[in-house]
Design a protein around this motif. Structure first.
Motif, PDB file in Angstrom:
ATOM      1  N   SER A   1      59.649 -17.505 125.167  1.00 26.87           N
ATOM      2  CA  SER A   1      59.710 -18.912 124.775  1.00 26.87           C
ATOM      3  C   SER A   1      58.428 -19.658 125.118  1.00 26.87           C
ATOM      4  N   TYR A   2      58.246 -20.770 124.407  1.00 19.91           N
ATOM      5  CA  TYR A   2      57.185 -21.742 124.679  1.00 19.91           C
ATOM      6  C   TYR A   2      57.823 -23.113 124.588  1.00 19.91           C
ATOM      7  N   VAL A   3      57.427 -24.024 125.487  1.00 19.53           N
ATOM      8  CA  VAL A   3      57.906 -25.413 125.433  1.00 19.53           C
ATOM      9  C   VAL A   3      56.702 -26.328 125.535  1.00 19.53           C
ATOM     10  N   GLY A   4      56.604 -27.280 124.619  1.00 22.03           N
ATOM     11  CA  GLY A   4      55.514 -28.248 124.696  1.00 22.03           C
ATOM     12  C   GLY A   4      55.158 -28.785 123.329  1.00 22.03           C
ATOM     13  N   ARG A   5      54.177 -29.663 123.309  1.00 22.18           N
ATOM     14  CA  ARG A   5      53.699 -30.198 122.032  1.00 22.18           C
ATOM     15  C   ARG A   5      53.056 -29.082 121.228  1.00 22.18           C
ATOM     16  N   LEU A   6      53.291 -29.116 119.936  1.00 21.27           N
ATOM     17  CA  LEU A   6      52.653 -28.161 119.035  1.00 21.27           C
ATOM     18  C   LEU A   6      51.404 -28.840 118.482  1.00 21.27           C
ATOM     19  N   ALA A   7      50.326 -28.742 119.248  1.00 22.76           N
ATOM     20  CA  ALA A   7      49.091 -29.450 118.925  1.00 22.76           C
ATOM     21  C   ALA A   7      47.896 -28.592 119.326  1.00 22.76           C
ATOM     22  N   PRO A   8      46.730 -28.810 118.702  1.00 20.51           N
ATOM     23  CA  PRO A   8      45.568 -27.964 118.979  1.00 20.51           C
ATOM     24  C   PRO A   8      45.192 -27.869 120.454  1.00 20.51           C
ATOM     25  N   GLU A   9      45.281 -29.005 121.185  1.00 22.81           N
ATOM     26  CA  GLU A   9      44.851 -28.987 122.585  1.00 22.81           C
ATOM     27  C   GLU A   9      45.753 -28.138 123.478  1.00 22.81           C
ATOM     28  N   LYS A  10      46.917 -27.737 122.977  1.00 20.50           N
ATOM     29  CA  LYS A  10      47.805 -26.853 123.735  1.00 20.50           C
ATOM     30  C   LYS A  10      47.530 -25.377 123.416  1.00 20.50           C
ATOM     31  N   ASN A  11      46.528 -25.132 122.547  1.00 25.46           N
ATOM     32  CA  ASN A  11      46.123 -23.756 122.220  1.00 25.46           C
ATOM     33  C   ASN A  11      47.258 -22.949 121.578  1.00 25.46           C
ATOM     34  N   VAL A  12      48.169 -23.630 120.908  1.00 26.85           N
ATOM     35  CA  VAL A  12      49.362 -22.952 120.378  1.00 26.85           C
ATOM     36  C   VAL A  12      49.048 -22.001 119.229  1.00 26.85           C
ATOM     37  N   ASP A  13      47.844 -22.161 118.619  1.00 24.62           N
ATOM     38  CA  ASP A  13      47.497 -21.246 117.532  1.00 24.62           C
ATOM     39  C   ASP A  13      47.391 -19.801 118.011  1.00 24.62           C
ATOM     40  N   LEU A  14      47.291 -19.621 119.350  1.00 24.31           N
ATOM     41  CA  LEU A  14      47.251 -18.267 119.915  1.00 24.31           C
ATOM     42  C   LEU A  14      48.610 -17.578 119.841  1.00 24.31           C
ATOM     43  N   LEU A  15      49.691 -18.355 119.827  1.00 25.31           N
ATOM     44  CA  LEU A  15      51.022 -17.764 119.934  1.00 25.31           C
ATOM     45  C   LEU A  15      51.338 -16.776 118.805  1.00 25.31           C
TER      46      LEU A  15
ATOM     47  N   ASP B   1      58.899 -41.772 125.158  1.00 20.98           N
ATOM     48  CA  ASP B   1      57.854 -40.818 124.775  1.00 20.98           C
ATOM     49  C   ASP B   1      58.143 -39.467 125.416  1.00 20.98           C
ATOM     50  N   VAL B   2      57.766 -38.399 124.718  1.00 22.51           N
ATOM     51  CA  VAL B   2      57.994 -37.044 125.235  1.00 22.51           C
ATOM     52  C   VAL B   2      56.651 -36.450 125.641  1.00 22.51           C
ATOM     53  N   ASN B   3      56.233 -36.721 126.867  1.00 20.31           N
ATOM     54  CA  ASN B   3      55.024 -36.107 127.418  1.00 20.31           C
ATOM     55  C   ASN B   3      55.117 -36.153 128.937  1.00 20.31           C
ATOM     56  N   GLY B   4      54.245 -35.432 129.587  1.00 20.65           N
ATOM     57  CA  GLY B   4      54.325 -35.311 131.042  1.00 20.65           C
ATOM     58  C   GLY B   4      54.157 -36.634 131.770  1.00 20.65           C
ATOM     59  N   VAL B   5      53.261 -37.501 131.268  1.00 17.17           N
ATOM     60  CA  VAL B   5      53.017 -38.791 131.930  1.00 17.17           C
ATOM     61  C   VAL B   5      54.275 -39.658 131.859  1.00 17.17           C
TER      62      VAL B   5
END
Length: 381
Positions: free
Chosen positions: A202-216, A13-17
């Motif tokens: 750059s940005y690194v991380g999941r592209l998902a709503p909880e990451k607030n990526v819509d701001l980018l 899995d690709v996540n911090g945990v």
């Protein structure tokens, strides 16, 4: 020590945990501690391997990148009886974590846990805030038996303390400076992604709503034209928001998808700034990794990230959802080359002090303390 780890997410899995627990098991291998990991099976034909015992699972309907496990209780009992762990560590509060709690109680094994994810904050991004009270009641119930709750930041500790959680202990994260360092050939990235602009963000991380990526894309759009024309964005990762981001982005941008760590490190090292708008981080591993490459960070002044970024020293913290705050910070840093150089040096010095080995030794010492406390209580019972 003999350690049993129960988790609803684990490598690959690709996540911090998953990444943190993967690093922990590698460290346990090196330091000659015994361990087993109980985790979800990701494919039907996946076999148990070494100390990893996979449980049947299926995708969570509301979030298909997460899996719901169906632990084989009888099999787990046999595994635990055979392994006889000194301590059980439950890393997630779902089905496998629950199995770990039950087995710890049944066999009188000391049990600790770690709090990795701000699920309550996630609810607002999926329009499920009505579930907040029920979620906290469950989280309080789940964590109540734990003899230690390891949290990654002061922000998370304070949040849980206000909710009445006890036996909280900070267990921060580290960074692998063998991978995340500034000594890469930056021209390789420019050639690979055909970047002609002066600056890379750059940005690194999941592209998902909880990451607030819509701001980018909004941040990119609201930069003045003289800056927009000189910036190329590299977006590393994947997820449910990717299609919307691709459609909304009007500027020079490359979506790389998921990449191996070494390639991620190379991209971040070659960047002039790392932009991270997520407000839901309990820590923010990718932010620390960016600092290790010498790249200053512009991030939301929220969650565990604000315990990593030192304002004006290693980056800038921005008002949540205030796009002007981000665009002003980006411009301020980019137009001052001397300050940017100082931020880079400060970032590297800070990151060099955050070693995984020390973090894992802190955790193992805490395990040892918990085990000794239980032995002492049993002696005086």
């Amino acid at each position: 020590m003999k350690i049993a780890i129960f988790t609803d997410t684990f490598l690959p899995d690709v996540n911090g945990v998953a990444k943190t627990l993967g690093r922990l098991t590698k460290y346990l291998d090196k330091s000659h501690h015994s361990y087993i990991v109980i985790s979800p099976k990701l494919t039907k034909n996946e076999m148990n391997a070494g100390q990893i015992y996979r449980q049947s699972s299926f995708p969570f309907p509301l979030y298909k990148d997460c899996r719901i496990s169906v632990p084989n209780t009888l099999h787990l009992k046999e595994i635990i009886k055979k392994f006889q762990p000194d301590i059980i560590h439950v890393a997630t509060p779902f089905s496998i974590g629950l199995a770990g709690l039950r087995l710890a109680k049944k066999y009188g094994i000391p049990v600790v846990g770690s709090y990795h994810t701000d699920f309550d904050h996630y609810l607002k991004y999926y329009h499920l805030t009505l579930l907040s009270k029920a979620l906290w009641r469950y989280m309080e119930w789940f964590h109540q038996p734990l003899l230690r709750i390891f949290v990654p930041s002061m922000v998370t500790r304070d949040q849980l303390h206000k909710k009445g959680f006890q036996r909280l202990q900070i267990w921060q994260r580290g960074v692998d400076m063998n991978v995340f360092h500034p000594d890469y050939d930056y021209s390789v990235i420019r050639q690979k992604y055909q970047i002609k602009q002066k600056y890379i963000l750059s940005y690194v991380g999941r592209l998902a709503p909880e990451k607030n990526v819509d701001l980018l894309p909004e941040i990119a759009k609201q930069l003045p034209p003289e800056w927009r024309n000189n910036i190329h964005w590299l977006i590393v990762g994947d997820g449910p928001s990717k299609a919307d981001l691709t459609n909304n982005w009007q500027d020079k941008v490359t979506f790389t998808g998921f990449l191996p760590q070494k390639e991620v490190a190379h991209i971040v090292a070659a960047s002039d700034l790392f932009i991270f708008p997520s407000e839901t981080e309990t820590f923010g591993n990718v932010v620390l990794e960016a600092l290790a490459t010498g790249t200053p960070v512009v991030a939301a002044n929220a969650g565990g990230v604000k315990n990593i970024i030192q304002e004006g020293f290693t980056g800038k913290l921005c008002n949540s959802n205030h796009i002007d705050s981000y665009t002003n910070s980006i411009q301020t840093i980019l137009e001052d080359a001397e300050w940017r150089k100082q931020l880079k040096q400060n970032a590297i010095r800070y990151a060099q002090k955050q070693k995984w080995e020390e973090r894992f030794e802190e955790l193992l010492y805490s395990y040892h303390q918990v085990i000794e406390e239980i032995k002492t209580k049993q002696k005086h019972a």
